[in-house]
Design a protein around this motif. Sequence first.
Motif, PDB file in Angstrom:
ATOM      1  N   ALA A 114      23.934-111.779  21.083  1.00 14.76           N
ATOM      2  CA  ALA A 114      24.199-113.200  21.302  1.00 14.76           C
ATOM      3  C   ALA A 114      23.874-114.037  20.076  1.00 14.76           C
ATOM      4  O   ALA A 114      24.353-115.171  19.951  1.00 14.76           O
ATOM      5  N   SER A 115      23.050-113.518  19.160  1.00 14.01           N
ATOM      6  CA  SER A 115      22.814-114.206  17.884  1.00 14.01           C
ATOM      7  C   SER A 115      24.020-114.071  16.967  1.00 14.01           C
ATOM      8  O   SER A 115      24.426-115.030  16.306  1.00 14.01           O
ATOM      9  N   LEU A 116      24.588-112.879  16.935  1.00 13.01           N
ATOM     10  CA  LEU A 116      25.728-112.638  16.051  1.00 13.01           C
ATOM     11  C   LEU A 116      27.023-113.216  16.614  1.00 13.01           C
ATOM     12  O   LEU A 116      27.862-113.725  15.855  1.00 13.01           O
ATOM     13  N   VAL A 159      26.719-105.367  23.335  1.00 13.35           N
ATOM     14  CA  VAL A 159      28.103-105.833  23.463  1.00 13.35           C
ATOM     15  C   VAL A 159      28.199-106.970  24.471  1.00 13.35           C
ATOM     16  O   VAL A 159      28.944-107.939  24.257  1.00 13.35           O
ATOM     17  N   TYR A 160      27.445-106.870  25.562  1.00 11.09           N
ATOM     18  CA  TYR A 160      27.436-107.970  26.524  1.00 11.09           C
ATOM     19  C   TYR A 160      26.979-109.266  25.866  1.00 11.09           C
ATOM     20  O   TYR A 160      27.562-110.335  26.108  1.00 11.09           O
ATOM     21  N   GLY A 161      25.946-109.187  25.015  1.00  7.22           N
ATOM     22  CA  GLY A 161      25.491-110.373  24.300  1.00  7.22           C
ATOM     23  C   GLY A 161      26.583-110.976  23.429  1.00  7.22           C
ATOM     24  O   GLY A 161      26.724-112.199  23.344  1.00  7.22           O
ATOM     25  N   ILE A 162      27.360-110.125  22.782  1.00  7.88           N
ATOM     26  CA  ILE A 162      28.468-110.613  21.950  1.00  7.88           C
ATOM     27  C   ILE A 162      29.543-111.267  22.810  1.00  7.88           C
ATOM     28  O   ILE A 162      30.022-112.374  22.516  1.00  7.88           O
ATOM     29  N   LEU A 201      23.337-123.302  16.536  1.00 14.41           N
ATOM     30  CA  LEU A 201      22.434-123.687  17.632  1.00 14.41           C
ATOM     31  C   LEU A 201      22.345-122.569  18.665  1.00 14.41           C
ATOM     32  O   LEU A 201      21.265-122.284  19.203  1.00 14.41           O
ATOM     33  N   LEU A 202      23.461-121.944  18.958  1.00 15.63           N
ATOM     34  CA  LEU A 202      23.447-120.807  19.864  1.00 15.63           C
ATOM     35  C   LEU A 202      22.712-119.624  19.244  1.00 15.63           C
ATOM     36  O   LEU A 202      22.021-118.866  19.942  1.00 15.63           O
ATOM     37  N   PHE A 203      22.838-119.484  17.934  1.00 21.60           N
ATOM     38  CA  PHE A 203      22.087-118.448  17.218  1.00 21.60           C
ATOM     39  C   PHE A 203      20.587-118.683  17.349  1.00 21.60           C
ATOM     40  O   PHE A 203      19.806-117.735  17.519  1.00 21.60           O
ATOM     41  N   ALA A 204      20.157-119.951  17.283  1.00 18.16           N
ATOM     42  CA  ALA A 204      18.732-120.271  17.413  1.00 18.16           C
ATOM     43  C   ALA A 204      18.209-119.857  18.783  1.00 18.16           C
ATOM     44  O   ALA A 204      17.103-119.310  18.906  1.00 18.16           O
ATOM     45  N   TYR A 205      18.997-120.119  19.812  1.00 17.48           N
ATOM     46  CA  TYR A 205      18.620-119.697  21.177  1.00 17.48           C
ATOM     47  C   TYR A 205      18.472-118.182  21.240  1.00 17.48           C
ATOM     48  O   TYR A 205      17.458-117.659  21.715  1.00 17.48           O
ATOM     49  N   SER A 206      19.467-117.483  20.773  1.00 14.04           N
ATOM     50  CA  SER A 206      19.449-116.026  20.861  1.00 14.04           C
ATOM     51  C   SER A 206      18.381-115.427  19.959  1.00 14.04           C
ATOM     52  O   SER A 206      17.775-114.400  20.296  1.00 14.04           O
ATOM     53  N   GLY A 207      18.134-116.070  18.809  1.00 15.69           N
ATOM     54  CA  GLY A 207      17.071-115.596  17.938  1.00 15.69           C
ATOM     55  C   GLY A 207      15.705-115.732  18.593  1.00 15.69           C
ATOM     56  O   GLY A 207      14.870-114.820  18.516  1.00 15.69           O
TER      57      GLY A 207
END
Length: 513
Positions: free
Chosen positions: A444-446, A314-317, A68-74
């Motif tokens: 943030a997707s990964l 990196v911040y996204g991760i 679900l978080l991947f969907a947001y970031s995607g």
Amino acid sequence: MPTIPKFLQSRPYGLQWRASPWFITLGLNVLSPGITTDFLIYSLIIPVMPFHLQQLGFSEISTLVGYLLFAYSGGLALSTPIFAWYSERRNSRKGTLMFSLLALAASQVLLMESREYGIMAIARVFQGISASVVWTAGLALVCDTVPEKKVGRYLGLAMSGLPLGQLIGPPVGGALFDRFGIRGPCIFGVIVIAVDLIGRLLLIERWEALFWGFDPAASVDDSFDRSSTLPNYTEPQYGTFSAEASIPDEEGRQDSYTFDSEEIDYINPPFDRKIGTHEALTVNLQRDHISFIRVIKELCMSSRAVAAMVNSFVYGILYSFQEPTLPVHLQRTWRLTSSQVGYVYIAAALPAVLSPSLAGWFADYTGTEWATFVCLLLAIPCWIAVTIPANLSFFVIAFAFENLCTAAYVAPVTTELALVSRRIPGVGYAHAYGAFNFAVGIGASLGPVIGGEIFQRFSQGWTILNFVAVAVIIATSLVVALYTGESPLAKRLRRGGKVPTSKFIHGAQYVGE
């Protein structure tokens, strides 16, 4: 004589405070372009979704929350090129920001009414689309308004909306979920969106303020003077108007502007029917219209820009790595409920509210290279400390310091992008923050997918994922030391710690060799 649009035919009420950098920046923090709104609604469901999915009978909860978080970031990453390009094509950023509210409201309605996992994922995609607008047009709006030498502190102030949203969202979401189910936090999100709408309607962009002879950037230093801010301004005779003028920036370059979406030059200010004169100033707000692919290409040709993109990734991760696993970890280790998980987020987010502002000020004072490196260096022991199997109080303290460093990290990164974009021909602020958004979106997707899988697959998953984050931070610190800033730290070491010159301009940016 060109036709003046209706919304520019009368002086806006409260022009100076509605166009001021403080209102624009605090608006980005609290009201208008809504970083706080975006992250508050994003974080409302973090302590909620694991429990909601359990109630619906799903299994492998951390993995499902990760996707679900991947969907947001995607959604954020895929829509960013479109809105970055569109925002630079249009003179006004307000319309793009208004659109983001529609996508955000749609996400809340879908999430509230859906019991199917696929529809929940679509709702998160819509929320990611909304966030892509906030993080491109919203940050560009701040950079449009403030002078370069103070962009770090104003971006830092705007970025404090991140921990502020995290401070409010999880505890409110957890409490409303316990009382009303999934509809509680979603309806609260719609109410916040309605308040956000007021702020977006109130703000006045710099190009419109310039039309009325007020330059918000000059007001930052309390040195606004009409004749000095608009140096080519002249008081014309009856029935005449100046054909062209321009506004020099702090380095003496001429910024050009157009005032309408159809690229027609307008008169500033409009015809005064009572006096019968034209106090005129044509300012060309025209921006170079280049594709997002070309923007990426231009950025990739600069090692400094590439380093800023790496930091964005990196911040996204980092900010998403623990999100699908933290509520489950707290439930397994200390048997916390969704409300209690929310209280942990309160304790963790409270110290982080001021850290972006302090980091932005530090970046202006010492340079982005020092601010970025220090934030990463301080984060390492914090990520290690949260793996220590101690009591809940120790965990909350360690998690709070981890959040403080992560929240501070984004301020010098966004400041660096603003400074880099001004030095690359054809790259505007929305372009630069579109690239930032794209890199953050990929990270943030990964992040949640990798974090969720590590947590699910290994018995010591929580410890492993945090040490993976530490390895990423160490590698990124090396990139920062080599390439970040006008005078990277590694280059200074080779010179024996000396900077190229003692002269500072625009937030500790060094000139000369």
